[in-house]
Design a protein around this motif. Sequence first.
Motif, PDB file in Angstrom:
ATOM      1  N   GLU A  35     -42.000 -15.477  -7.178  1.00  0.00           N
ATOM      2  CA  GLU A  35     -40.937 -14.967  -5.499  1.00  0.00           C
ATOM      3  C   GLU A  35     -42.149 -14.090  -4.812  1.00  0.00           C
ATOM      4  OE1 GLU A  35     -36.884 -13.156  -5.432  1.00  0.00           O
ATOM      5  OE2 GLU A  35     -37.320 -14.353  -6.454  1.00  0.00           O
ATOM      6  N   THR A  36     -42.302 -14.349  -3.824  1.00  0.00           N
ATOM      7  CA  THR A  36     -42.739 -13.455  -3.107  1.00  0.00           C
ATOM      8  C   THR A  36     -41.811 -11.864  -2.643  1.00  0.00           C
ATOM      9  OG1 THR A  36     -44.120 -15.233  -2.056  1.00  0.00           O
ATOM     10  CG2 THR A  36     -44.076 -12.613  -0.866  1.00  0.00           C
ATOM     11  N   LEU A  37     -42.335 -11.606  -3.063  1.00  0.00           N
ATOM     12  CA  LEU A  37     -42.034  -9.591  -3.281  1.00  0.00           C
ATOM     13  C   LEU A  37     -41.567  -9.426  -1.565  1.00  0.00           C
ATOM     14  CD1 LEU A  37     -43.148  -7.493  -6.158  1.00  0.00           C
ATOM     15  CD2 LEU A  37     -40.758  -8.164  -6.167  1.00  0.00           C
ATOM     16  N   PRO A  38     -40.343  -8.880  -0.648  1.00  0.00           N
ATOM     17  CA  PRO A  38     -41.010  -8.190   0.737  1.00  0.00           C
ATOM     18  C   PRO A  38     -41.763  -7.323   0.267  1.00  0.00           C
ATOM     19  CG  PRO A  38     -39.101  -8.155  -0.968  1.00  0.00           C
ATOM     20  CD  PRO A  38     -39.051  -8.422  -1.490  1.00  0.00           C
ATOM     21  N   SER A  39     -41.640  -6.632   1.557  1.00  0.00           N
ATOM     22  CA  SER A  39     -43.141  -5.862   1.814  1.00  0.00           C
ATOM     23  C   SER A  39     -43.518  -4.956   1.345  1.00  0.00           C
ATOM     24  CB  SER A  39     -43.466  -5.985   3.450  1.00  0.00           C
ATOM     25  OG  SER A  39     -42.469  -5.509   3.891  1.00  0.00           O
ATOM     26  N   THR A  40     -44.204  -4.121   1.514  1.00  0.00           N
ATOM     27  CA  THR A  40     -44.199  -2.029   0.718  1.00  0.00           C
ATOM     28  C   THR A  40     -43.115  -1.417   1.839  1.00  0.00           C
ATOM     29  OG1 THR A  40     -46.678  -2.244   0.238  1.00  0.00           O
ATOM     30  CG2 THR A  40     -45.368  -0.039   0.454  1.00  0.00           C
ATOM     31  N   ARG A  41     -43.509  -1.973   3.188  1.00  0.00           N
ATOM     32  CA  ARG A  41     -41.977  -1.497   4.335  1.00  0.00           C
ATOM     33  C   ARG A  41     -40.955  -1.490   4.365  1.00  0.00           C
ATOM     34  NH1 ARG A  41     -44.899   2.209   7.621  1.00  0.00           N
ATOM     35  NH2 ARG A  41     -46.919   1.718   8.289  1.00  0.00           N
ATOM     36  N   GLU A  42     -40.701  -2.789   3.885  1.00  0.00           N
ATOM     37  CA  GLU A  42     -39.343  -3.768   3.957  1.00  0.00           C
ATOM     38  C   GLU A  42     -38.390  -3.036   2.181  1.00  0.00           C
ATOM     39  OE1 GLU A  42     -39.024  -8.097   5.460  1.00  0.00           O
ATOM     40  OE2 GLU A  42     -40.158  -7.968   3.307  1.00  0.00           O
ATOM     41  N   LEU A  43     -39.615  -2.644   1.064  1.00  0.00           N
ATOM     42  CA  LEU A  43     -39.317  -2.097  -0.043  1.00  0.00           C
ATOM     43  C   LEU A  43     -38.359  -0.634   0.467  1.00  0.00           C
ATOM     44  CD1 LEU A  43     -40.831  -3.896  -3.022  1.00  0.00           C
ATOM     45  CD2 LEU A  43     -38.762  -4.097  -2.403  1.00  0.00           C
ATOM     46  N   LYS A  74     -48.852  -9.905   0.667  1.00  0.00           N
ATOM     47  CA  LYS A  74     -48.919 -10.529  -0.248  1.00  0.00           C
ATOM     48  C   LYS A  74     -48.613 -10.304  -1.922  1.00  0.00           C
ATOM     49  CE  LYS A  74     -47.528 -15.272  -0.731  1.00  0.00           C
ATOM     50  NZ  LYS A  74     -48.014 -16.912  -0.994  1.00  0.00           N
ATOM     51  N   ARG A  75     -47.247  -9.553  -2.054  1.00  0.00           N
ATOM     52  CA  ARG A  75     -46.993  -9.753  -3.568  1.00  0.00           C
ATOM     53  C   ARG A  75     -46.059 -10.521  -4.690  1.00  0.00           C
ATOM     54  NH1 ARG A  75     -46.659  -4.301  -1.812  1.00  0.00           N
ATOM     55  NH2 ARG A  75     -48.427  -2.669  -2.465  1.00  0.00           N
ATOM     56  N   VAL A  76     -46.270 -11.469  -5.666  1.00  0.00           N
ATOM     57  CA  VAL A  76     -45.179 -12.121  -5.885  1.00  0.00           C
ATOM     58  C   VAL A  76     -44.885 -11.462  -7.383  1.00  0.00           C
ATOM     59  CG1 VAL A  76     -46.377 -14.280  -4.708  1.00  0.00           C
ATOM     60  CG2 VAL A  76     -47.106 -13.917  -6.382  1.00  0.00           C
ATOM     61  N   VAL A  77     -44.094 -12.378  -8.139  1.00  0.00           N
ATOM     62  CA  VAL A  77     -43.739 -11.809  -9.649  1.00  0.00           C
ATOM     63  C   VAL A  77     -44.368 -12.776 -10.419  1.00  0.00           C
ATOM     64  CG1 VAL A  77     -41.388 -12.366 -10.985  1.00  0.00           C
ATOM     65  CG2 VAL A  77     -41.032 -11.183  -8.904  1.00  0.00           C
ATOM     66  N   HIS A  78     -45.002 -12.038 -11.569  1.00  0.00           N
ATOM     67  CA  HIS A  78     -45.607 -13.175 -12.783  1.00  0.00           C
ATOM     68  C   HIS A  78     -44.290 -13.114 -14.314  1.00  0.00           C
ATOM     69  CE1 HIS A  78     -48.877 -13.636 -16.022  1.00  0.00           C
ATOM     70  NE2 HIS A  78     -48.955 -14.619 -14.704  1.00  0.00           N
ATOM     71  N   ALA A  79     -44.002 -14.097 -13.711  1.00  0.00           N
ATOM     72  CA  ALA A  79     -43.091 -13.573 -15.479  1.00  0.00           C
ATOM     73  C   ALA A  79     -43.264 -15.472 -15.910  1.00  0.00           C
ATOM     74  CB  ALA A  79     -41.558 -13.787 -14.770  1.00  0.00           C
TER      75      ALA A  79
END
Length: 284
Positions: A35-43, A74-79
């Motif tokens: 899953e793609t995480l929200p952007s830094t600003r959004e978080l 773009k950052r994504v969850v790695h699990a």
Amino acid sequence: MTSPEPRLSRSEALHLQVARKLRNDIGAGILRDGETLPSTRELAKQWDVSVFTITEAMRVLTDEGLVVSKSRSKRVVHAPDQNRRNEIRLPQPQVIFVGGYAGSGKTELGRILAKETGWPMLDKDTLTRPVVEAALEILGLSPNDRESERYLTLIRPREYESLMAAALENVGCGNSAIVTAPFIREFNDASWISRTQAMFAGLKAVTTLVWVYCDADSMNGYIRQRGAARDGAKLADWPGYVASINLDFRPSAPHIVVNNCTSGEPLQSQAAELIKTVLGGEQP
């Protein structure tokens, strides 16, 4: 699992609070692998913190291998282990009651335990909220009311009655269960604990009480981030709410404390330790 650590100030551990909540959401399967995480600003906006705080939190999760950067934005969850299915069947059902104040992380712990064991997760709010909200509106109250005397006397007892009935039905079918709710009154009532343990023992089930401890600053961050309407009254007068609860509260019977403060061990490792205790037949 450890005893509660000294409380941290909000400024000292804010990025760790963010990292811990995201780590818990990944462990609980709320944030999914890939899953793609929200952007830094959004978080930063979600958490009402600075961009720097989010960047530091992402650095922690990246170092742990839970988040992978695909590009600068773009950052994504790695699990990948999320897709692993676990199922622990026992000759004697186990019932784990998980209690804690709002925002302490009890639901996240319950989900992690359920994922690791394959046991049903029975959460009070999930099971009863739609009916509770409808009942409150019929009574002319706000659907988000959780403080009024009418809610406490007319509706709250029925919520717990429904929750316990669901747990008993599962145990009657030979299933273990994870049961999550605040359990503030219940864990403070030695007679309720005795009656509950006897009721499940009559079905050949073993019960374990778990209390999730979290300091006020961490709870505030978690509650703000989840944005639930039912928390509005708490956040509107946070000092008053904190003064109304007892952060030193513990169940009035043998129990296990899970520390979800930013200074505690990761919730995932404490969950694994808890499962070992339950499967080993040790008494807390």
